[in-house]
Design a protein around this motif. Structure first.
Motif, mmCIF file in Angstrom:
data_model
loop_
_atom_site.group_PDB
_atom_site.id
_atom_site.type_symbol
_atom_site.label_atom_id
_atom_site.label_comp_id
_atom_site.label_asym_id
_atom_site.label_seq_id
_atom_site.Cartn_x
_atom_site.Cartn_y
_atom_site.Cartn_z
ATOM 1 N N THR A 29 0.818 -1.220 0.000
ATOM 2 C CA THR A 29 0.000 0.000 0.000
ATOM 3 C C THR A 29 0.852 1.271 0.000
ATOM 4 O O THR A 29 0.465 2.266 -0.628
ATOM 5 C CB THR A 29 -0.963 0.015 1.198
ATOM 6 O OG1 THR A 29 -0.219 -0.136 2.413
ATOM 7 C CG2 THR A 29 -1.978 -1.114 1.077
ATOM 8 N N ASP A 30 1.989 1.240 0.689
ATOM 9 C CA ASP A 30 2.852 2.434 0.685
ATOM 10 C C ASP A 30 3.337 2.756 -0.730
ATOM 11 O O ASP A 30 3.420 3.931 -1.117
ATOM 12 C CB ASP A 30 4.063 2.232 1.609
ATOM 13 C CG ASP A 30 3.701 2.331 3.086
ATOM 14 O OD1 ASP A 30 2.565 2.770 3.382
ATOM 15 O OD2 ASP A 30 4.536 1.956 3.923
ATOM 16 N N GLU A 40 0.498 4.238 -2.662
ATOM 17 C CA GLU A 40 0.274 5.612 -2.210
ATOM 18 C C GLU A 40 1.260 6.560 -2.888
ATOM 19 O O GLU A 40 0.903 7.682 -3.259
ATOM 20 C CB GLU A 40 0.408 5.706 -0.690
ATOM 21 C CG GLU A 40 -0.778 5.109 0.066
ATOM 22 C CD GLU A 40 -0.571 5.097 1.564
ATOM 23 O OE1 GLU A 40 0.515 5.543 2.020
ATOM 24 O OE2 GLU A 40 -1.469 4.639 2.292
ATOM 25 N N SER A 41 2.500 6.106 -3.060
ATOM 26 C CA SER A 41 3.503 6.922 -3.760
ATOM 27 C C SER A 41 3.104 7.134 -5.217
ATOM 28 O O SER A 41 3.257 8.233 -5.761
ATOM 29 C CB SER A 41 4.880 6.245 -3.692
ATOM 30 O OG SER A 41 5.335 6.160 -2.357
ATOM 31 N N ALA A 54 0.041 7.109 -6.350
ATOM 32 C CA ALA A 54 -1.112 8.010 -6.340
ATOM 33 C C ALA A 54 -0.698 9.467 -6.181
ATOM 34 O O ALA A 54 -1.281 10.361 -6.805
ATOM 35 C CB ALA A 54 -2.078 7.610 -5.220
ATOM 36 N N LEU A 55 0.314 9.726 -5.377
ATOM 37 C CA LEU A 55 0.790 11.100 -5.185
ATOM 38 C C LEU A 55 1.267 11.700 -6.506
ATOM 39 O O LEU A 55 0.981 12.858 -6.816
ATOM 40 C CB LEU A 55 1.920 11.133 -4.153
ATOM 41 C CG LEU A 55 1.519 10.970 -2.689
ATOM 42 C CD1 LEU A 55 2.759 10.870 -1.801
ATOM 43 C CD2 LEU A 55 0.654 12.149 -2.237
ATOM 44 N N GLN A 87 -7.472 7.462 -2.772
ATOM 45 C CA GLN A 87 -6.358 8.388 -2.588
ATOM 46 C C GLN A 87 -6.627 9.745 -3.240
ATOM 47 O O GLN A 87 -5.772 10.629 -3.212
ATOM 48 C CB GLN A 87 -5.076 7.793 -3.174
ATOM 49 C CG GLN A 87 -4.604 6.527 -2.488
ATOM 50 C CD GLN A 87 -4.247 6.740 -1.041
ATOM 51 O OE1 GLN A 87 -3.484 7.644 -0.711
ATOM 52 N NE2 GLN A 87 -4.789 5.917 -0.156
#
Length: 218
Positions: free
Chosen positions: A126-127, A130-131, A133-134, A177
């Motif tokens: 997930t991390d 998330e990166s 998605a940023l 996100q």
């Protein structure tokens, strides 16, 4: 003389383009933006020179080269920056970044994204997502095509459903996100598009994957 002038102008303009650095190979490469700028600059310089008076031909070529280069390099430059940021964020994550013209593909192997026969994203991944998605939120002028793939183990119908559900899981994660739903497309291809032989364990592992293809909005 005219051809020499245009060549000099375009060469000078090309020097303002960028080399991009690939952290995976350690090599420099000509950016897609530079390639697009040079093509645009050539066309712009020719048109600018041809449509100017003899006295103003050099000035017209310069203006045309600048305008054409800006147009030709626009999309390429945008995707170059996005690619560089994705490579920086994903280095060492196991996600492969592949550039094909003005498209960027993120290949996410199944062994790091999902447990066997599961459709929920691994908590350890997930991390990384998330990166991703940023970066996708920052570069919001791209369509995100999400494709799920499986190996040939199991029935066709099972693999098709599994690939669809995994693609949907990645899409739902990105939406949570803050990615705009209209930018995303999720599809499952089952076992139809292998990238390696399904006759070996290593090949099947490569075939179990989710791919994100980033395409510039038209």
């Amino acid at each position: 003389m005219k051809k020499t002038l245009i060549a000099c102008i375009v060469a000078a303009y090309a020097l303002t383009g960028c080399m991009t650095y690939d952290p995976y190979t350690g090599e420099q490469k000509t950016s897609n933006a530079t390639k697009g700028s040079v093509i645009g600059a050539i066309g712009g310089a020719v048109v600018g020179a041809a449509t100017s008076s003899k006295k103003d031909r050099a000035k017209g070529a310069l203006i045309g080269a600048a305008a054409g280069g800006a147009i030709g390099g626009g999309i390429g430059y945008y995707m170059d920056k996005q690619e560089a940021e994705l490579r920086r964020k994903l280095e060492g994550s196991g996600v492969r970044v592949v550039r094909n013209g003005d498209e960027i593909q993120l290949v996410m192997p199944g062994n790091i994204t999902f447990d066997v026969n599961q459709t929920s994203i691994k908590s350890s991944f997930t991390d990384t997502l998330e990166s991703v998605a940023l970066v996708l939120k920052e570069y919001d002028k791209t369509i995100i095509q999400i494709a799920g793939h499986t190996d040939s183990s199991g029935s066709d119908s099972y693999n098709q459903l599994l690939s669809e559900q995994r693609a949907a899981s990645v899409r739902d994660f990105l939406l949570n996100q803050g990615i705009a739903p209209a930018r995303t497309r999720a599809v499952g291809y089952g076992e139809r598009y292998p990238v390696a032989s399904n006759d070996t364990a290593a090949g099947r592992e490569q075939n179990r994957r989710v791919e994100l293809t980033l395409v510039p909005m038209q």
